[in-house]
Design an enzyme around this catalytic site. Structure first.
Site, PDB file in Angstrom:
ATOM      1  N   CYS A 104       0.830  -1.203   0.000  1.00  0.00           N
ATOM      2  CA  CYS A 104       0.000   0.000   0.000  1.00  0.00           C
ATOM      3  C   CYS A 104       0.873   1.265   0.000  1.00  0.00           C
ATOM      4  O   CYS A 104       1.502   1.580  -0.982  1.00  0.00           O
ATOM      5  CB  CYS A 104      -0.962  -0.036   1.180  1.00  0.00           C
ATOM      6  SG  CYS A 104      -2.339   1.104   1.077  1.00  0.00           S
ATOM      7  N   HIS A 105       0.932   1.984   1.140  1.00  0.00           N
ATOM      8  CA  HIS A 105       1.773   3.171   1.260  1.00  0.00           C
ATOM      9  C   HIS A 105       3.186   2.844   1.747  1.00  0.00           C
ATOM     10  O   HIS A 105       4.019   3.732   1.893  1.00  0.00           O
ATOM     11  CB  HIS A 105       1.126   4.193   2.211  1.00  0.00           C
ATOM     12  CG  HIS A 105      -0.046   4.903   1.616  1.00  0.00           C
ATOM     13  ND1 HIS A 105      -1.291   4.324   1.532  1.00  0.00           N
ATOM     14  CD2 HIS A 105      -0.157   6.121   1.063  1.00  0.00           C
ATOM     15  CE1 HIS A 105      -2.126   5.175   0.960  1.00  0.00           C
ATOM     16  NE2 HIS A 105      -1.459   6.276   0.661  1.00  0.00           N
TER      17      HIS A 105
END
Length: 172
Positions: A104-105
């Site tokens: 994800c991030h």
């Protein structure tokens, strides 16, 4: 063979992006060590579903003591990349060609450590342009494995594929 996996995490991590991989690693017999600024602290996920007890302070963590690195997503990686100690820690794994798992991030920490240039990778759609500016070859796929070292995924929906590829690398 059991591996020792460092997890860099702080408050507001994406709950399932920690618990999914960490549980899979433990079930496979690997050791998971949670690292933050302060040993003994408890950090909380942004969904309120997970709390993680910190095993080791970043000041006491040495990349050489670990076989792999996990960077869960959420807001945690953006906070961690503001601290040069975490940036250097992540960079060490990339430079030493040790397995790095970022979801994800999570790649934000790798962007700041300037280790994505020329690498195939993916991440959450909102950081796609940042990854491209950092020199990554972005692919909108559930999981991307680069140079038998870097495993990246986009969202919690990709956790099964992310875990599958991460566990493959850990078994080598």
């Amino acid at each position: 063979m059991s591996k020792k996996i460092a997890v860099v995490v702080t408050d507001m991590f994406e709950d399932s992006e920690y618990t999914g991989p960490a549980d899979a690693f433990k079930e496979a017999g690997h050791e998971v060590v949670n690292i933050e600024k302060e040993k003994g602290k408890t950090v909380k996920g942004k969904q309120g579903d997970a709390e993680v007890s910190i095993d080791l302070s970043i000041d006491d963590a040495k990349a050489s003591d670990f076989d792999a690195l996990l960077i869960p997503g959420g807001f945690s990686p953006d906070q961690l990349r503001d601290d040069e100690r975490f940036v250097k820690f992540a960079k060490s794994f990339m430079d030493d060609k040790k397995p790095v798992f970022a979801i994800c991030h999570g790649p934000q920490l790798l962007i700041t450590s300037k280790t994505l240039e020329g690498r195939d990778a993916t991440g959450y759609n909102s950081i796609k342009v940042d990854m491209e500016y950092a020199g990554a070859k972005y692919a909108d796929k559930e999981v991307v494995v680069c140079q038998n070292q870097l495993v990246t995924s986009r969202t919690p929906d990709d956790i099964p594929a992310f875990n599958r590829e991460a566990l493959k690398l850990l078994s080598e």
